[in-house]
Design an enzyme around this catalytic site. Structure first.
Site, PDB file in Angstrom:
ATOM      1  N   TYR A 114      -1.836   0.343 -10.951  1.00 53.42           N
ATOM      2  CA  TYR A 114      -1.059   1.531 -10.782  1.00 53.42           C
ATOM      3  C   TYR A 114       0.459   0.995 -10.553  1.00 53.42           C
ATOM      4  O   TYR A 114       0.806  -0.241  -9.906  1.00 53.42           O
ATOM      5  CB  TYR A 114      -1.370   2.650  -9.870  1.00 53.42           C
ATOM      6  CG  TYR A 114      -1.511   2.130  -8.513  1.00 53.42           C
ATOM      7  CD1 TYR A 114      -2.557   1.812  -7.960  1.00 53.42           C
ATOM      8  CD2 TYR A 114      -0.235   2.015  -7.668  1.00 53.42           C
ATOM      9  CE1 TYR A 114      -2.681   1.497  -6.723  1.00 53.42           C
ATOM     10  CE2 TYR A 114      -0.438   1.925  -6.166  1.00 53.42           C
ATOM     11  CZ  TYR A 114      -1.516   1.321  -5.726  1.00 53.42           C
ATOM     12  OH  TYR A 114      -1.599   1.094  -4.447  1.00 53.42           O
TER      13      TYR A 114
ATOM     14  N   THR B 297      -8.746  -1.478   2.004  1.00 58.01           N
ATOM     15  CA  THR B 297      -8.755  -1.942   0.577  1.00 58.01           C
ATOM     16  C   THR B 297      -8.903  -3.386   0.614  1.00 58.01           C
ATOM     17  O   THR B 297      -9.346  -4.036   1.653  1.00 58.01           O
ATOM     18  CB  THR B 297      -7.061  -1.362   0.308  1.00 58.01           C
ATOM     19  OG1 THR B 297      -6.897  -1.744  -1.012  1.00 58.01           O
ATOM     20  CG2 THR B 297      -6.184  -2.178   1.010  1.00 58.01           C
TER      21      THR B 297
ATOM     22  N   ASP C 188     -13.572   6.402  -4.479  1.00 62.75           N
ATOM     23  CA  ASP C 188     -12.496   5.492  -5.538  1.00 62.75           C
ATOM     24  C   ASP C 188     -13.028   6.166  -6.964  1.00 62.75           C
ATOM     25  O   ASP C 188     -12.451   6.620  -7.850  1.00 62.75           O
ATOM     26  CB  ASP C 188     -12.633   4.087  -5.807  1.00 62.75           C
ATOM     27  CG  ASP C 188     -11.888   3.418  -4.616  1.00 62.75           C
ATOM     28  OD1 ASP C 188     -10.903   3.927  -4.329  1.00 62.75           O
ATOM     29  OD2 ASP C 188     -12.245   2.358  -4.100  1.00 62.75           O
TER      30      ASP C 188
ATOM     31  N   SER D 255       0.644  -1.270  -0.103  1.00 69.61           N
ATOM     32  CA  SER D 255      -0.023   0.128  -0.192  1.00 69.61           C
ATOM     33  C   SER D 255       0.925   1.359  -0.013  1.00 69.61           C
ATOM     34  O   SER D 255       1.872   1.568   0.623  1.00 69.61           O
ATOM     35  CB  SER D 255      -0.796   0.081   1.200  1.00 69.61           C
ATOM     36  OG  SER D 255      -1.630   1.408   1.371  1.00 69.61           O
TER      37      SER D 255
ATOM     38  N   ALA E 192     -16.277  -5.828 -15.097  1.00 69.63           N
ATOM     39  CA  ALA E 192     -17.796  -5.851 -14.389  1.00 69.63           C
ATOM     40  C   ALA E 192     -17.651  -6.474 -12.963  1.00 69.63           C
ATOM     41  O   ALA E 192     -18.597  -6.760 -12.243  1.00 69.63           O
ATOM     42  CB  ALA E 192     -18.732  -6.655 -15.099  1.00 69.63           C
ATOM     43  N   GLY E 193     -16.375  -6.386 -12.206  1.00 71.98           N
ATOM     44  CA  GLY E 193     -16.202  -6.495 -10.811  1.00 71.98           C
ATOM     45  C   GLY E 193     -16.347  -5.156  -9.944  1.00 71.98           C
ATOM     46  O   GLY E 193     -17.136  -4.384 -10.510  1.00 71.98           O
ATOM     47  N   GLY E 194     -15.916  -5.588  -8.931  1.00 70.16           N
ATOM     48  CA  GLY E 194     -16.196  -4.317  -7.842  1.00 70.16           C
ATOM     49  C   GLY E 194     -15.339  -2.883  -8.184  1.00 70.16           C
ATOM     50  O   GLY E 194     -15.909  -2.210  -8.250  1.00 70.16           O
TER      51      GLY E 194
ATOM     52  N   LYS F 239     -22.540 -10.743 -16.501  1.00 72.16           N
ATOM     53  CA  LYS F 239     -22.055  -9.659 -15.327  1.00 72.16           C
ATOM     54  C   LYS F 239     -22.032  -8.259 -15.664  1.00 72.16           C
ATOM     55  O   LYS F 239     -22.465  -7.368 -15.042  1.00 72.16           O
ATOM     56  CB  LYS F 239     -20.741 -10.133 -14.775  1.00 72.16           C
ATOM     57  CG  LYS F 239     -20.843 -11.161 -13.779  1.00 72.16           C
ATOM     58  CD  LYS F 239     -19.483 -11.768 -13.360  1.00 72.16           C
ATOM     59  CE  LYS F 239     -18.608 -10.833 -12.648  1.00 72.16           C
ATOM     60  NZ  LYS F 239     -17.164 -11.447 -12.441  1.00 72.16           N
TER      61      LYS F 239
ATOM     62  N   LYS G  36     -13.569  -4.525   1.399  1.00 69.01           N
ATOM     63  CA  LYS G  36     -14.420  -3.122   1.078  1.00 69.01           C
ATOM     64  C   LYS G  36     -15.851  -3.634   1.233  1.00 69.01           C
ATOM     65  O   LYS G  36     -16.774  -2.480   1.694  1.00 69.01           O
ATOM     66  CB  LYS G  36     -14.106  -2.825  -0.300  1.00 69.01           C
ATOM     67  CG  LYS G  36     -12.661  -1.906  -0.550  1.00 69.01           C
ATOM     68  CD  LYS G  36     -12.649  -1.404  -1.929  1.00 69.01           C
ATOM     69  CE  LYS G  36     -11.382  -0.799  -1.838  1.00 69.01           C
ATOM     70  NZ  LYS G  36     -11.106  -0.056  -3.339  1.00 69.01           N
TER      71      LYS G  36
ATOM     72  N   GLU H  53     -24.364   8.214  -0.010  1.00 69.23           N
ATOM     73  CA  GLU H  53     -25.062   8.080  -1.195  1.00 69.23           C
ATOM     74  C   GLU H  53     -23.871   7.241  -2.214  1.00 69.23           C
ATOM     75  O   GLU H  53     -24.155   6.084  -2.935  1.00 69.23           O
ATOM     76  CB  GLU H  53     -25.655   9.081  -1.945  1.00 69.23           C
ATOM     77  CG  GLU H  53     -26.563   8.971  -3.095  1.00 69.23           C
ATOM     78  CD  GLU H  53     -27.649   7.846  -2.622  1.00 69.23           C
ATOM     79  OE1 GLU H  53     -27.932   7.709  -1.473  1.00 69.23           O
ATOM     80  OE2 GLU H  53     -28.145   6.934  -3.326  1.00 69.23           O
TER      81      GLU H  53
HETATM   82  P1  ATR Z   1     -12.111  -6.028  -8.755  1.00 68.74           P
HETATM   83  O1  ATR Z   1     -12.648  -5.800  -7.497  1.00 68.74           O
HETATM   84  O2  ATR Z   1     -10.477  -5.748  -8.909  1.00 68.74           O
HETATM   85  O3  ATR Z   1     -12.902  -5.564  -9.726  1.00 68.74           O
HETATM   86  P2  ATR Z   1     -13.314  -8.538  -9.100  1.00 68.74           P
HETATM   87  O4  ATR Z   1     -14.594  -8.207  -8.670  1.00 68.74           O
HETATM   88  O5  ATR Z   1     -12.903  -9.949  -8.729  1.00 68.74           O
HETATM   89  O6  ATR Z   1     -12.300  -7.702  -8.957  1.00 68.74           O
HETATM   90  O7  ATR Z   1     -13.563  -8.775 -10.707  1.00 68.74           O
HETATM   91  C1  ATR Z   1     -12.498  -8.979 -11.921  1.00 68.74           C
HETATM   92  C2  ATR Z   1     -12.847  -8.469 -13.037  1.00 68.74           C
HETATM   93  O8  ATR Z   1     -11.870  -8.786 -13.851  1.00 68.74           O
HETATM   94  C3  ATR Z   1     -14.026  -9.242 -13.737  1.00 68.74           C
HETATM   95  O9  ATR Z   1     -14.721  -8.303 -14.578  1.00 68.74           O
HETATM   96  C4  ATR Z   1     -13.198 -10.271 -14.626  1.00 68.74           C
HETATM   97  O10 ATR Z   1     -13.957 -10.892 -15.648  1.00 68.74           O
HETATM   98  P3  ATR Z   1     -14.883 -12.045 -15.448  1.00 68.74           P
HETATM   99  O11 ATR Z   1     -16.076 -11.570 -14.615  1.00 68.74           O
HETATM  100  O12 ATR Z   1     -15.250 -12.381 -16.732  1.00 68.74           O
HETATM  101  O13 ATR Z   1     -14.217 -13.125 -14.788  1.00 68.74           O
HETATM  102  C5  ATR Z   1     -12.052  -9.487 -15.014  1.00 68.74           C
HETATM  103  N1  ATR Z   1     -10.939 -10.163 -15.436  1.00 68.74           N
HETATM  104  C6  ATR Z   1      -9.966 -10.724 -14.640  1.00 68.74           C
HETATM  105  N2  ATR Z   1      -8.936 -11.107 -15.504  1.00 68.74           N
HETATM  106  C7  ATR Z   1      -9.205 -10.984 -16.702  1.00 68.74           C
HETATM  107  C8  ATR Z   1      -8.686 -11.261 -17.920  1.00 68.74           C
HETATM  108  N3  ATR Z   1      -7.317 -11.968 -18.055  1.00 68.74           N
HETATM  109  N4  ATR Z   1      -9.506 -10.784 -19.039  1.00 68.74           N
HETATM  110  C9  ATR Z   1     -10.577 -10.212 -19.085  1.00 68.74           C
HETATM  111  N5  ATR Z   1     -10.897  -9.940 -17.832  1.00 68.74           N
HETATM  112  C10 ATR Z   1     -10.551 -10.431 -16.605  1.00 68.74           C
END
Ligand code: ATR
Length: 273
Positions: A217, A62, A102, A15, A128-130, A156, A66, A78
């Protein structure tokens, strides 16, 4: 009395937050200390309570905590509610207030530091993750002409887009469906770069006069940024500015003083080579 703050995560050694807040505090003459705490994977809430009991005034949160921080908060902004996650806590009067800076950190970096006018621009978000979820609403508030979310598991991306489909025309698609569409801003919000992987985005998705932004980063030219560079994009950035801008928002919330970010960004930027 010296006020105590900390960042909590697991792992935490990587960090940069102690460095950033230490520099903000020194520049603005704030009597505070800021430490890094490795939260036990099974004991996040207890670690937060122990920090409060020891006189802690606030915390940055982190990975992987979270969502747990969201659940333990007494009051949520909000922004935090919309992101479904929390990255900053403030302890006051026996209560835990929570926010998420963020997304605003990303928007501030894009607009103020990188000169990107988001209003009217075409945005492609990968993932489409966090991280993508946290960035979505703040980006939409700037009025882009179009925002498309692409994900390996397109369902997702569709789920993330759905609440904003009617109001903002947001679409969730697969990488294949990107086809020949071009975007002014491509944001890599996947976790692919953490493992040196490349999301399967076509090189034709980048506009040479646009911006490629990597949320990770300090990793130099990631496979995503290299792809953009090879596609002729000269404007490349990683998430160091976002990190420092979100820290500045948290610092202002805690201390009532808005720190200058430019000198810290210049000091911490790793060249993209
Ligand atoms: P974060 O909190 O960093 O967003 P996460 O919630 O686990 O982590 O989400 C990871 C994201 O990175 C997801 O959208 C994942 O795609 P999938 O939902 O299809 O698994 C994406 N991801 C991880 N590795 C990837 C790769 N090599 N190519 C494309 N997308 C990837």
């Amino acid at each position: 009395m010296t006020d105590r703050y900390a960042v909590i995560g697991n792992p935490i050694a990587q960090s940069k937050s102690p460095l950033i807040h230490g520099q903000f505090a020194a520049t603005h003459g704030q009597d505070m200390v800021y430490e890094a705490i490795e939260g036990p994977l099974e004991g996040f809430a207890d670690a937060v309570r122990a920090f409060i009991a020891a006189g802690g005034r606030g915390m940055n949160v982190t990975a992987p905590f979270k969502l747990q921080a969201y659940e333990m908060a007494d009051t949520l902004s909000e922004r935090a509610r919309q992101a479904g996650a929390v990255n900053t806590l403030k302890f006051e009067g026996g209560r835990i207030a929570a926010d998420n800076f963020d997304g605003i950190g990303l928007v501030n970096d894009l607009q103020r530091n990188l000169g990107m006018a988001l209003s009217g621009c075409r945005v492609l978000m990968l993932g489409a993750g966090g991280a993508a979820r946290g960035a979505l609403r703040p980006l939409l508030e700037q009025g882009p002409a179009e925002l498309v979310i692409a994900n390996r598991h397109p369902e997702k991306a569709e789920a993330l887009a759905r609440p904003y489909a009617a109001s903002h025309g947001v679409r969730g698609i697969s990488y294949a469906e990107i086809g020949r569409q071009r975007f002014d801003l491509v944001v890599n919000a996947t976790s692919a770069s953490l493992r040196g992987e490349l999301p399967p985005v076509p090189a034709t998705a980048f506009s040479p006069e646009g911006l490629a932004y990597e949320l990770a980063y300090g990793k130099g030219l990631t496979p995503f940024l290299r792809l953009a560079q090879n596609a002729g994009v000269s404007h490349l950035a990683d998430g160091v500015g976002m990190l420092i801008e979100q820290a500045a928002e948290g610092f202002a919330w805690w201390r009532g003083v808005r720190p200058e970010t430019g000198p810290v960004i210049r000091r911490m930027t790793v060249p993209l080579v």
